[in-house]
Write a protein that holds these residues in place. Structure first.
Motif, PDB file in Angstrom:
ATOM      1  N   LEU A  98       9.838   1.936   1.819  1.00 56.17           N
ATOM      2  CA  LEU A  98       8.454   1.579   1.521  1.00 56.17           C
ATOM      3  C   LEU A  98       8.345   0.149   0.999  1.00 56.17           C
ATOM      4  O   LEU A  98       7.409  -0.571   1.336  1.00 56.17           O
ATOM      5  N   LYS A  99       9.317  -0.264   0.193  1.00 53.79           N
ATOM      6  CA  LYS A  99       9.284  -1.616  -0.367  1.00 53.79           C
ATOM      7  C   LYS A  99       9.521  -2.672   0.704  1.00 53.79           C
ATOM      8  O   LYS A  99       8.952  -3.753   0.656  1.00 53.79           O
ATOM      9  N   ARG A 100      10.365  -2.349   1.688  1.00 49.72           N
ATOM     10  CA  ARG A 100      10.721  -3.321   2.715  1.00 49.72           C
ATOM     11  C   ARG A 100       9.721  -3.393   3.860  1.00 49.72           C
ATOM     12  O   ARG A 100       9.650  -4.383   4.555  1.00 49.72           O
ATOM     13  N   SER A 101       8.958  -2.355   4.060  1.00 45.78           N
ATOM     14  CA  SER A 101       8.167  -2.293   5.287  1.00 45.78           C
ATOM     15  C   SER A 101       6.660  -2.315   5.012  1.00 45.78           C
ATOM     16  O   SER A 101       6.108  -1.371   4.496  1.00 45.78           O
ATOM     17  N   SER A 102       6.050  -3.427   5.360  1.00 39.79           N
ATOM     18  CA  SER A 102       4.592  -3.472   5.312  1.00 39.79           C
ATOM     19  C   SER A 102       4.024  -2.856   6.597  1.00 39.79           C
ATOM     20  O   SER A 102       2.833  -2.580   6.687  1.00 39.79           O
ATOM     21  N   GLU A 103       4.918  -2.627   7.573  1.00 42.69           N
ATOM     22  CA  GLU A 103       4.493  -2.015   8.842  1.00 42.69           C
ATOM     23  C   GLU A 103       3.894  -0.625   8.610  1.00 42.69           C
ATOM     24  O   GLU A 103       2.917  -0.246   9.260  1.00 42.69           O
ATOM     25  N   LEU A 104       4.453   0.132   7.666  1.00 41.68           N
ATOM     26  CA  LEU A 104       3.921   1.460   7.375  1.00 41.68           C
ATOM     27  C   LEU A 104       2.473   1.382   6.900  1.00 41.68           C
ATOM     28  O   LEU A 104       1.637   2.195   7.282  1.00 41.68           O
ATOM     29  N   LEU A 105       2.197   0.403   6.075  1.00 46.20           N
ATOM     30  CA  LEU A 105       0.843   0.255   5.543  1.00 46.20           C
ATOM     31  C   LEU A 105      -0.116  -0.216   6.628  1.00 46.20           C
ATOM     32  O   LEU A 105      -1.263   0.239   6.696  1.00 46.20           O
ATOM     33  N   GLU A 106       0.347  -1.122   7.467  1.00 43.42           N
ATOM     34  CA  GLU A 106      -0.495  -1.585   8.578  1.00 43.42           C
ATOM     35  C   GLU A 106      -0.763  -0.435   9.542  1.00 43.42           C
ATOM     36  O   GLU A 106      -1.872  -0.276  10.040  1.00 43.42           O
ATOM     37  N   ARG A 107       0.260   0.361   9.801  1.00 46.55           N
ATOM     38  CA  ARG A 107       0.106   1.506  10.698  1.00 46.55           C
ATOM     39  C   ARG A 107      -0.883   2.509  10.102  1.00 46.55           C
ATOM     40  O   ARG A 107      -1.703   3.074  10.812  1.00 46.55           O
ATOM     41  N   ARG A 108      -0.802   2.721   8.793  1.00 46.18           N
ATOM     42  CA  ARG A 108      -1.726   3.647   8.137  1.00 46.18           C
ATOM     43  C   ARG A 108      -3.164   3.162   8.283  1.00 46.18           C
ATOM     44  O   ARG A 108      -4.066   3.945   8.563  1.00 46.18           O
ATOM     45  N   SER A 109      -3.390   1.879   8.119  1.00 46.19           N
ATOM     46  CA  SER A 109      -4.738   1.333   8.278  1.00 46.19           C
ATOM     47  C   SER A 109      -5.228   1.499   9.716  1.00 46.19           C
ATOM     48  O   SER A 109      -6.374   1.880   9.951  1.00 46.19           O
ATOM     49  N   ALA A 110      -4.361   1.228  10.677  1.00 45.79           N
ATOM     50  CA  ALA A 110      -4.733   1.400  12.091  1.00 45.79           C
ATOM     51  C   ALA A 110      -4.991   2.873  12.402  1.00 45.79           C
ATOM     52  O   ALA A 110      -5.932   3.205  13.133  1.00 45.79           O
ATOM     53  N   HIS A 111      -4.180   3.753  11.827  1.00 50.12           N
ATOM     54  CA  HIS A 111      -4.374   5.185  12.053  1.00 50.12           C
ATOM     55  C   HIS A 111      -5.687   5.661  11.447  1.00 50.12           C
ATOM     56  O   HIS A 111      -6.362   6.518  12.020  1.00 50.12           O
ATOM     57  N   PHE A 112      -6.037   5.117  10.294  1.00 49.61           N
ATOM     58  CA  PHE A 112      -7.303   5.518   9.665  1.00 49.61           C
ATOM     59  C   PHE A 112      -8.487   5.147  10.555  1.00 49.61           C
ATOM     60  O   PHE A 112      -9.420   5.932  10.719  1.00 49.61           O
ATOM     61  N   ILE A 113      -8.425   3.981  11.156  1.00 50.08           N
ATOM     62  CA  ILE A 113      -9.497   3.572  12.080  1.00 50.08           C
ATOM     63  C   ILE A 113      -9.522   4.505  13.289  1.00 50.08           C
ATOM     64  O   ILE A 113     -10.597   4.909  13.745  1.00 50.08           O
ATOM     65  N   GLN A 114      -8.349   4.885  13.801  1.00 50.26           N
ATOM     66  CA  GLN A 114      -8.286   5.850  14.903  1.00 50.26           C
ATOM     67  C   GLN A 114      -8.917   7.174  14.500  1.00 50.26           C
ATOM     68  O   GLN A 114      -9.633   7.794  15.281  1.00 50.26           O
ATOM     69  N   TRP A 115      -8.621   7.640  13.276  1.00 51.48           N
ATOM     70  CA  TRP A 115      -9.220   8.886  12.799  1.00 51.48           C
ATOM     71  C   TRP A 115     -10.738   8.763  12.771  1.00 51.48           C
ATOM     72  O   TRP A 115     -11.437   9.678  13.225  1.00 51.48           O
ATOM     73  N   VAL A 117     -12.748   6.909  14.553  1.00 58.10           N
ATOM     74  CA  VAL A 117     -13.297   6.905  15.916  1.00 58.10           C
ATOM     75  C   VAL A 117     -13.234   8.301  16.522  1.00 58.10           C
ATOM     76  O   VAL A 117     -14.222   8.826  17.044  1.00 58.10           O
ATOM     77  N   ARG A 118     -12.082   8.936  16.447  1.00 60.73           N
ATOM     78  CA  ARG A 118     -11.902  10.250  17.066  1.00 60.73           C
ATOM     79  C   ARG A 118     -12.676  11.331  16.325  1.00 60.73           C
ATOM     80  O   ARG A 118     -13.222  12.244  16.947  1.00 60.73           O
TER      81      ARG A 118
END
Length: 193
Positions: A98-115, A117-118
């Protein structure tokens, strides 16, 4: 599990914080019950079609309602896979990841937008299904004969009014501005992020 001291930048919160749970309840409780009611009405129309003024129209509306309500459950389940919280991420990933990866947080934000819309599609589909069910009830209430005609016409008119209110609500939901992402994401711990 010990919480990380690093602030999480998360997705924008829903306009109403209880909205995800309310939406899930409509998709997992109300939609199946209403779909079951629709399918029960199909059986009644098939068996006692002569008791309806417009059995074919009523049957078509009921079947369309059942299909929309079943689709609500499927679209809602598809949408739900994109909605998760910080605790879910922490449960599946080690603290050092979690400390090394900001990708997880970016993915969570993108997933929230997907949620969003769907889930909006599921909400509109649910309301369309309920509107069609109310329309089918209105057509089922129209009297085939003159006996008790005034009462049945009144009931049919009331159901029609309910269906029109539901149609207005669908229009409102479809044209509602869900809001865009904030200019600067806010930290979930209240800091500047």
């Amino acid at each position: 599990m010990e919480q990380s001291k690093e602030p999480y930048i998360g997705p924008r919160a829903p306009h109403f914080l209880g909205y995800p749970e309310a939406s899930a309840t409509a998709q997992t409780v109300a939609a199946p019950l209403l779909a079951g009611a629709s399918l029960s009405l199909v059986g009644v129309i098939i068996v006692d079609g002569s008791d309806f003024r417009w059995p074919g129209v009523t049957l078509l509306l009921v079947v369309m309602s059942a299909i929309a309500l079943i689709a609500t459950m499927q679209i809602g389940a598809d949408a739900r896979k994109y909605l998760y919280n910080r605790q879910t991420i922490e449960a599946w990933y080690a603290p050092e990841d979690l400390k090394r990866s900001s990708e997880l947080l970016e993915r969570r934000s993108a997933h929230f937008i997907q949620w969003q819309v769907r889930n909006r599609r599921a909400v509109v589909t649910f309301n369309t299904g309920t509107m069609l069910l109310i329309f089918s009830v209105a057509t089922a209430l129209v009297p085939p004969h003159d006996e008790q005609a005034a009462w049945r016409w009144a009931a049919a008119g009331l159901a029609l009014a309910g269906a029109l209110v539901e149609a207005w609500w669908i229009h409102h939901l479809f044209h509602e501005d869900p809001g865009g992402p904030p200019e600067k994401p806010k930290s979930l711990n209240g800091g500047d992020g």
